[in-house]
Enzyme design. Structure first.
Site, mmCIF file in Angstrom:
data_model
loop_
_atom_site.group_PDB
_atom_site.id
_atom_site.type_symbol
_atom_site.label_atom_id
_atom_site.label_comp_id
_atom_site.label_asym_id
_atom_site.label_seq_id
_atom_site.Cartn_x
_atom_site.Cartn_y
_atom_site.Cartn_z
ATOM 1 C CD GLU A 127 74.092 6.753 21.968
ATOM 2 O OE1 GLU A 127 73.891 7.222 21.006
ATOM 3 O OE2 GLU A 127 75.332 6.118 21.863
ATOM 4 N NE ARG A 167 69.249 14.542 13.392
ATOM 5 C CZ ARG A 167 70.415 15.243 14.142
ATOM 6 N NH1 ARG A 167 70.593 16.491 13.807
ATOM 7 N NH2 ARG A 167 71.021 14.627 14.952
HETATM 8 N N1 LIG Z 1 61.138 18.705 15.841
HETATM 9 C C1 LIG Z 1 62.093 18.158 15.403
HETATM 10 N N2 LIG Z 1 63.391 17.656 16.115
HETATM 11 C C2 LIG Z 1 64.187 17.196 15.173
HETATM 12 C C3 LIG Z 1 63.978 16.876 13.969
HETATM 13 N N3 LIG Z 1 65.037 16.107 13.532
HETATM 14 C C4 LIG Z 1 65.763 15.869 14.498
HETATM 15 N N4 LIG Z 1 65.371 16.494 15.814
HETATM 16 C C5 LIG Z 1 65.890 16.758 17.092
HETATM 17 O O1 LIG Z 1 67.312 16.424 17.047
HETATM 18 C C6 LIG Z 1 67.346 14.991 17.737
HETATM 19 C C7 LIG Z 1 68.216 13.861 16.955
HETATM 20 O O2 LIG Z 1 68.612 13.075 17.724
HETATM 21 P P1 LIG Z 1 68.244 11.633 17.418
HETATM 22 O O3 LIG Z 1 66.626 11.232 17.768
HETATM 23 O O4 LIG Z 1 69.157 10.653 18.012
HETATM 24 O O5 LIG Z 1 68.196 11.257 15.713
HETATM 25 P P2 LIG Z 1 69.299 11.461 14.703
HETATM 26 O O6 LIG Z 1 70.419 12.118 15.458
HETATM 27 O O7 LIG Z 1 68.945 12.113 13.698
HETATM 28 O O8 LIG Z 1 69.777 9.646 14.482
HETATM 29 C C8 LIG Z 1 65.934 14.567 17.706
HETATM 30 O O9 LIG Z 1 65.701 13.557 18.971
HETATM 31 C C9 LIG Z 1 64.955 15.828 18.047
HETATM 32 O O10 LIG Z 1 65.234 16.237 19.262
HETATM 33 C C10 LIG Z 1 62.925 17.259 13.385
HETATM 34 O O11 LIG Z 1 62.689 17.129 11.997
HETATM 35 N N5 LIG Z 1 61.976 17.832 13.951
HETATM 36 MG MG LIG Z 2 71.580 10.922 17.400
#
Ligand SMILES: Nc1nc2c(ncn2[C@@H]2O[C@H](COP(=O)(O)OP(=O)(O)O)[C@@H](O)[C@H]2O)c(=O)[nH]1
Ligand SMILES: [Mg+2]
Ligand SMILES: *[C@@H]1O[C@H](CO)[C@@H](O)[C@H](O)[C@H]1NC(C)=O
Ligand SMILES: *[C@@H]1O[C@H](CO)[C@@H](O)[C@H](O)[C@H]1NC(C)=O
Ligand SMILES: *[C@@H]1O[C@H](CO)[C@@H](O)[C@H](O)[C@H]1NC(C)=O
Length: 426
Positions: free
Chosen positions: A48, A288
């Site tokens: 997660e 994303r």
């Molecule tokens: N710096 C940055 N990191 C991002 C961005 N989008 C995703 N991430 C990274 O990718 C992870 C995506 O995992 P999560 O938090 O579970 O969100 P989800 O997967 O989009 O639902 C984030 O926690 C960040 O570490 C963004 O726009 N900027």
């Molecule tokens: Mg995620």
């Protein structure tokens, strides 16, 4: 060299303390007896990401608040993560919540203790009972969904091992000095509150530590309700991250909270429903990329089509600045820039090495979230919890719904389904 399985890097700790009944505690004090606290710790499926973990924090915070009614108590923090891929800024492990969040603010909803603080005065932390949650083997047939739980055989071997002394060890966030007395697997289907009888059993005696693993399995007790939003509102970021975001907004976006009507009272408990935000003179898009490109091709736009959607709204709102938050590569962002008409200015948050080393990947992501939460208009990515957290922040600030609950459509689709309006309840 010992290789550490990848998933080990991902776990992180939050620790809630629940405690002996308040009445008993004060009676005990009258008699000069010191009563110890009971603690609840949890971990999640290692895969997660940060923003789902924030959702699980809310589930547990609301649940622990309920446990608190049985007594007086305290609670705690997090550790390391999966999408934190930077290799040049040191290990991103054992990070206290205060690195990212304002712990004093969390405590105004529910008492929390950082795991590191709890460990600081102990040689070994002994977990009295470790409960490994699992889904029922046969799931549920769609006839009837019912809440249920049952201690049974572990379906998959849990990620723990026995020590010579007959105790149980696990990854435990990289701490060597945590051990459990007993592990049991609990098949579970339902809301967090269903765990109440199991946990309140432990709160009858003091000084107990109970740990739940796979804390993402139980559902919210108050999804979208007043308690959900209280716990959510208590999750203010650390002052340092706000100040970095504010500095960036002033410098590159001519934006600040006073001008943009995005000022919040310093204590979340003083927020009102009437807040009305205007937002800075910029549009924010959260793009994303990475796993979403493969996982959901019919919902992720190409960079060219994303640029079109950003331009369209910027034109409509007469804004020149387009801020983009993304987990995409620098090359992808430059490609995006090339697709934008020169009328618009693409603004990215590109912190220095020193800043990255200090706030780490998690801090960089939060600064981007803060900037997006103060934009005049936001477009998120389909079903991204990163976007959801921004939308909640905007909801707390009092933005009009049509500036918040928007998403990018995949190529060729100008009318994809927009996110549900996740309205705050106070
Ligand atoms: N710096 C940055 N990191 C991002 C961005 N989008 C995703 N991430 C990274 O990718 C992870 C995506 O995992 P999560 O938090 O579970 O969100 P989800 O997967 O989009 O639902 C984030 O926690 C960040 O570490 C963004 O726009 N900027
Ligand atoms: Mg995620
Ligand atoms: C471990 O916990 C289970 C479930 O609570 C219990 O049935 C079992 O007796 C315990 N085992 C030990 C060794 O304490
Ligand atoms: C949002 O709604 C308001 C009022 O209904 C309207 O004036 C505004 O133009 C809308 N914004 C967008 C981006 O559609
Ligand atoms: C647009 O996206 C929606 C889902 O949001 C889908 O139902 C619809 O079929 C898509 N339309 C086109 C033309 O692809």
């Amino acid at each position: 060299m010992m290789t550490i399985p990848v998933h080990l890097y991902i776990s992180f700790a939050v620790l809630f303390a629940f405690n002996v009944v308040r009445l008993q505690a004060s009676q005990a004090c009258d008699r000069g007896v010191v009563t110890g606290r009971n603690y609840l710790m949890y971990d999640l499926n290692p895969a997660e990401g940060f923003n789902l973990r924030r959702d699980v924090y809310i589930r547990i915070a609301v649940f622990v608040k309920r446990l608190q009614q049985h007594g007086d108590w305290v609670l705690p923090p997090w550790g390391p993560l999966p999408h934190w891929k930077s290799k040049d800024i040191g290990e991103q492990l054992k990070l206290p919540w205060k690195k990212f969040f304002n712990v004093e603010s969390l405590v105004k909803y529910v008492t929390v203790v950082e795991l590191s603080d709890l460990l600081s005065d102990k040689k070994t932390l002994l977990v009295n009972q470790l409960i490994y949650l699992q889904h029922f083997q046969d799931g549920w047939n769609d006839e009837k969904w019912e809440e249920k739980y049952k201690f049974e055989e572990c379906i998959k071997k849990p990620p723990y091992w026995e020590t010579k002394g007959g105790l149980v060890k696990g990854w435990f966030w990289g701490y060597e000095n945590i051990e459990a007395k007993n592990v049991s697997c609990l098949s579970f289907q339902g809301h967090y509150k269903k765990l109440l009888p199991i946990l309140s059993k432990h709160s009858k005696t003091s000084g107990k530590v109970v740990m739940i693993d796979r804390g993402e399995i139980p559902l919210h007790d108050d999804y979208g309700g007043v308690n959900y939003w209280k716990a959510r509102r208590s999750m203010r970021y650390s002052d340092h991250l706000y100040s970095l975001a504010n500095q960036f907004r002033r410098e590159f976006l001519e934006s600040d909270d006073e001008r943009d009507d995005t000022l919040l009272p310093s204590d979340w408990r003083d927020e009102s429903v009437e807040l009305k935000a205007k937002g800075g003179n910029y549009v924010c898009g959260h793009l994303r990329r990475q796993d979403f490109l493969y996982g959901r091709p019919s919902d992720v736009p190409s960079l060219e089509f994303a640029a079109k959607q950003l331009e369209k709204i910027a034109l409509l709102l007469d804004l020149q600045n387009i801020f983009v938050a993304s987990d995409g590569t620098n090359q992808e962002m430059e490609k995006l820039r090339s697709y934008l008409s020169p009328k618009f200015r693409l603004v990215l948050y590109l912190p220095s090495f020193e800043t990255r080393k200090e706030i780490l990947d998690g801090g960089v992501a939060i600064v981007e979230q803060i900037i997006c939460s103060r934009a005049r208009h936001f477009i998120g990515s389909f079903e991204s919890t990163f976007s959801f957290r921004i939308q909640e922040e905007r909801e707390i600030l009092g933005f009009p719904s049509n500036s918040t609950f928007n998403r990018f459509c995949a190529d060729g689709n100008n009318s994809c389904e927009q996110p549900a309006k996740w309205k705050k309840v106070m």
